[in-house]
Design a protein around this motif. Structure first.
Motif, PDB file in Angstrom:
ATOM      1  N   VAL A  28       0.848  -1.197   0.000  1.00 27.78           N
ATOM      2  CA  VAL A  28       0.000   0.000   0.000  1.00 27.78           C
ATOM      3  C   VAL A  28       0.884   1.248   0.000  1.00 27.78           C
ATOM      4  CG1 VAL A  28      -1.932  -1.117   1.175  1.00 27.78           C
ATOM      5  CG2 VAL A  28      -0.173   0.003   2.531  1.00 27.78           C
ATOM      6  N   GLU A  29       0.373   2.268  -0.664  1.00 24.24           N
ATOM      7  CA  GLU A  29       1.061   3.556  -0.664  1.00 24.24           C
ATOM      8  C   GLU A  29       0.772   4.260   0.660  1.00 24.24           C
ATOM      9  OE1 GLU A  29       0.748   7.898  -2.907  1.00 24.24           O
ATOM     10  OE2 GLU A  29      -0.116   6.119  -3.863  1.00 24.24           O
ATOM     11  N   VAL A  30       1.806   4.715   1.351  1.00 25.69           N
ATOM     12  CA  VAL A  30       1.596   5.357   2.648  1.00 25.69           C
ATOM     13  C   VAL A  30       1.992   6.829   2.585  1.00 25.69           C
ATOM     14  CG1 VAL A  30       1.935   3.230   3.953  1.00 25.69           C
ATOM     15  CG2 VAL A  30       3.899   4.681   3.466  1.00 25.69           C
ATOM     16  N   HIS A  31       1.391   7.583   3.488  1.00 24.07           N
ATOM     17  CA  HIS A  31       1.664   9.019   3.579  1.00 24.07           C
ATOM     18  C   HIS A  31       3.098   9.259   4.052  1.00 24.07           C
ATOM     19  CE1 HIS A  31       0.955  13.257   4.689  1.00 24.07           C
ATOM     20  NE2 HIS A  31       1.669  12.979   5.751  1.00 24.07           N
ATOM     21  N   LYS A  32       3.746  10.243   3.447  1.00 22.97           N
ATOM     22  CA  LYS A  32       5.098  10.625   3.864  1.00 22.97           C
ATOM     23  C   LYS A  32       5.099  12.092   4.266  1.00 22.97           C
ATOM     24  CE  LYS A  32       7.807   7.247   1.255  1.00 22.97           C
ATOM     25  NZ  LYS A  32       6.687   6.355   0.988  1.00 22.97           N
ATOM     26  N   LEU A  33       5.615  12.360   5.453  1.00 25.00           N
ATOM     27  CA  LEU A  33       5.668  13.724   5.977  1.00 25.00           C
ATOM     28  C   LEU A  33       6.823  14.487   5.337  1.00 25.00           C
ATOM     29  CD1 LEU A  33       4.598  15.772   8.125  1.00 25.00           C
ATOM     30  CD2 LEU A  33       6.294  14.822   9.696  1.00 25.00           C
ATOM     31  N   ASP A  34       6.568  15.732   4.961  1.00 28.87           N
ATOM     32  CA  ASP A  34       7.615  16.600   4.422  1.00 28.87           C
ATOM     33  C   ASP A  34       8.687  16.786   5.496  1.00 28.87           C
ATOM     34  OD1 ASP A  34       9.228  18.612   3.456  1.00 28.87           O
ATOM     35  OD2 ASP A  34       7.590  19.953   2.920  1.00 28.87           O
ATOM     36  N   PRO A  35       9.937  16.397   5.246  1.00 30.44           N
ATOM     37  CA  PRO A  35      10.969  16.490   6.285  1.00 30.44           C
ATOM     38  C   PRO A  35      11.305  17.924   6.682  1.00 30.44           C
ATOM     39  CG  PRO A  35      11.926  15.862   4.168  1.00 30.44           C
ATOM     40  CD  PRO A  35      10.442  15.781   4.006  1.00 30.44           C
ATOM     41  N   GLU A  36      10.909  18.906   5.866  1.00 35.25           N
ATOM     42  CA  GLU A  36      11.189  20.308   6.178  1.00 35.25           C
ATOM     43  C   GLU A  36      10.081  20.962   6.999  1.00 35.25           C
ATOM     44  OE1 GLU A  36      14.113  21.627   5.486  1.00 35.25           O
ATOM     45  OE2 GLU A  36      14.629  19.657   4.659  1.00 35.25           O
TER      46      GLU A  36
END
Length: 570
Positions: free
Chosen positions: A489-497
């Motif tokens: 499944v495609e999961v949400h990724k948080l913007d590291p900035e």
């Protein structure tokens, strides 16, 4: 509460019918059933509901309540069948998918996406620093800013969160507890600055601090000053925000901590009673605020027990408000609740199974009469949901509402021999727990003695043991297990900035604010905090307007209220 019946109530099943049914069951057990079981034994010696209540093979009219008044009609006391006469025939439940991550602008974009997809209410998740009253630049916040929810430090964050959203037209729910009153103050300030009528704002702030000590373990201050803050928000909203729910009393987190269905509703009712007693003791008439109390329950895996659970707690609440607190306004006796499908049931193995789990749990919430509903994303065992997962979860609700026909009939399981019997069993179970809590001196004393914590931990341990043994099947985990998990499944990724941007804005707000106004606002808040009879809400609204941060407010108040350390329960 104990059953109260008058001579005018009608019997659902007369003595002759009950005798005939009882004789028929006895004959069936000795004839057809005995012969069949001898040839093909049942798969288990004992059947129990999700909360451990014994489940018989079959239920009959003999299992119905003695009085029709215990079931009744929708919108009529004791509201077993629903708080309103038309229920979903008049208006569907609010579809309120929760969202929150990163900075306010990022969550605002998710809000707009969900509204475009047909969502009818907003629900905000906050990150752990915000939940704990910490600023994003606090050393304890490192790595957690925006990770599990949106980061809110100062008033400009709240302004960005609701940018372009009409607060008078959309209901807003905020999942926040120890720092809830500060978020409410920011919400009020944003609405006032836009020229909104506070009496037109609708929604709720969770603000249920007692369940934190019982189950979720997120607090800032000791129990009693925390109760005072809840009281202040209830009183403020009763005077200034006619449609807003200042507390959302939550059984959901009690369940997610490991409680069963009975414990969830019993402990929630105990907490409710404590809040109502506290506000009434401050001189506020019960009918002036009780109609704005709202509730938050989980919708778990045992479909029939969950339906019965919602019916039982609605009936118990109505009786408690009328018989114990003397409420006379029907609105004060109508329990209205938001439901969320059970995050604890979601699995990493075979994550597409979570769509089915969520759909069935949502069905039980609708059959039980929920006023609003959140359906979990299929990927939430991994991380916060992606846009695709949220869309599927929202479509699940929309399919239930528009394709299944479940909205056409109110309380369609009403009159079911099993569901009615289970409803009554759960209601009696609430009564039993309340008596035990009274013996300990009430909710606060029971928390301090570790009662709730022990009850939940024992239940959680028993569930884990049964799951490990396979006695409690979990498809894809201990039954029908795949050798390899091929469901990607495609999961949400948080913007590291995102974290760096949030800290930068916080520092800029501190540098640009009027220091004299900020100092005066904080001093005023501390002065009122020392006076237990004063209401903290107006001073908190001024504090956030002066651009004091959440961490500055909670940090200063620790000097007045102190902090709290729980006695561990083993």
């Amino acid at each position: 509460m104990s059953d109260s019946r008058s001579d005018s109530t009608r019997s659902l099943a007369g003595d002759e019918l009950i005798k005939a049914v009882t004789d028929d069951v006895a004959d069936w057990e000795g004839d057809e059933l005995a012969a069949f079981v001898a040839r093909a034994p049942e798969s288990r010696e004992e059947y129990r509901s999700g909360s451990g209540l014994p489940v018989r093979r079959v239920y009959t009219p003999a299992d119905l309540p003695e009085s029709w008044d215990e079931i009744g009609l929708p919108g009529r006391y004791p509201y077993t069948r629903g708080p309103y006469p038309t229920m979903y025939r008049g208006r569907n439940w609010t579809m309120r998918q929760i969202a929150g991550f990163g900075q306010a602008e990022e969550t605002n974009a998710r809000f707009r996406y969900l509204i475009e997809q047909g969502q009818t209410g907003l629900s905000v998740d906050f990150d752990m620093p915000t939940l704990m009253g910490l600023d994003s630049d606090d050393p304890m916040s490192l790595g957690e800013v925006g990770r599990e929810g949106v980061a809110i430090d100062v008033l400009p964050d709240m302004e960005a969160l609701f940018d372009g959203i009409d607060l008078e037209k959309i209901s807003v729910s905020m999942t926040i507890n120890p720092s809830a009153w500060i978020l409410l103050a920011m919400y009020v300030a944003v609405a006032q600055d836009r020229g909104c009528d506070l009496d037109k704002l609708s929604g709720t702030i969770q603000n249920d601090i007692l369940k934190e000590y019982i189950a979720q373990k997120e607090w800032v201050f000791p129990i009693r000053p925390s109760m005072r803050i809840v009281r202040d928000t209830v009183v403020y909203c009763s005077e200034h925000m006619a449609r807003y729910n200042p507390v959302n009393i939550s059984g959901y987190h009690i369940s997610e901590a490991g409680a069963n269905a009975l414990q969830e509703i019993a402990f929630t009712m105990a907490v409710t009673r404590a809040y109502v007693e506290d506000v009434v003791a401050a001189g506020v008439d019960v009918d002036s605020f009780a109609s704005r109390l709202s509730f938050f329950f989980v919708s778990q895996a045992d479909l029939f027990e969950e339906v019965a659970k919602f019916r039982a707690v609605r009936r118990y609440y109505a009786k408690m408000m009328r018989e114990r607190f003397g409420a006379t306004n029907p609105q004060s006796m109508r329990l209205r609740f938001h439901a969320q499908t059970a995050a604890a049931t979601l699995t990493k193995p075979q994550p597409l199974n979570n769509i089915v789990r969520t759909a069935l749990q949502a069905l039980s919430a609708v059959l039980g009469g929920a006023q609003s509903l959140h359906t979990n994303g299929l990927d939430e065992a991994y991380t916060i949901p992606s846009e695709l997962a949220m869309k599927v979860a929202l479509r699940t609700q929309q399919i239930l509402a528009d394709e299944t026909g479940v909205t056409s009939v109110i309380d369609p399981l009403g009159g079911s021999y099993y569901v009615e019997n289970l409803t009554s069993e759960l209601e009696r179970g609430i009564d039993d727990y309340m008596a035990r809590i009274d013996e300990m001196g009430g909710v606060v004393a029971a928390i301090e003695q570790g009662f709730f914590q022990r009850e939940i931990s024992d239940t959680a341990y028993d569930f884990a043991r049964r799951k490990a043994s396979g006695d409690r099947p979990v498809i894809g985990v201990n039954k029908y297990v795949d050798a390899e998990n091929d469901q990607k499944v495609e999961v949400h990724k948080l913007d590291p900035e995102s974290e760096a941007r949030q800290i930068s804005r916080l520092k800029q707000v501190r540098e640009n604010r009027d220091p004299q106004r900020a100092e005066a606002a904080l001093e005023r808040l501390l002065t009122l905090a020392r006076d237990d009879s004063a209401n903290l809400m107006p001073a908190t609204i001024e504090a956030v307007r002066a651009h004091l941060s959440m961490g500055e407010i909670t940090g200063a108040l620790r000097g007045v209220f102190g902090s709290y350390t729980e006695t561990p329960v083993f």
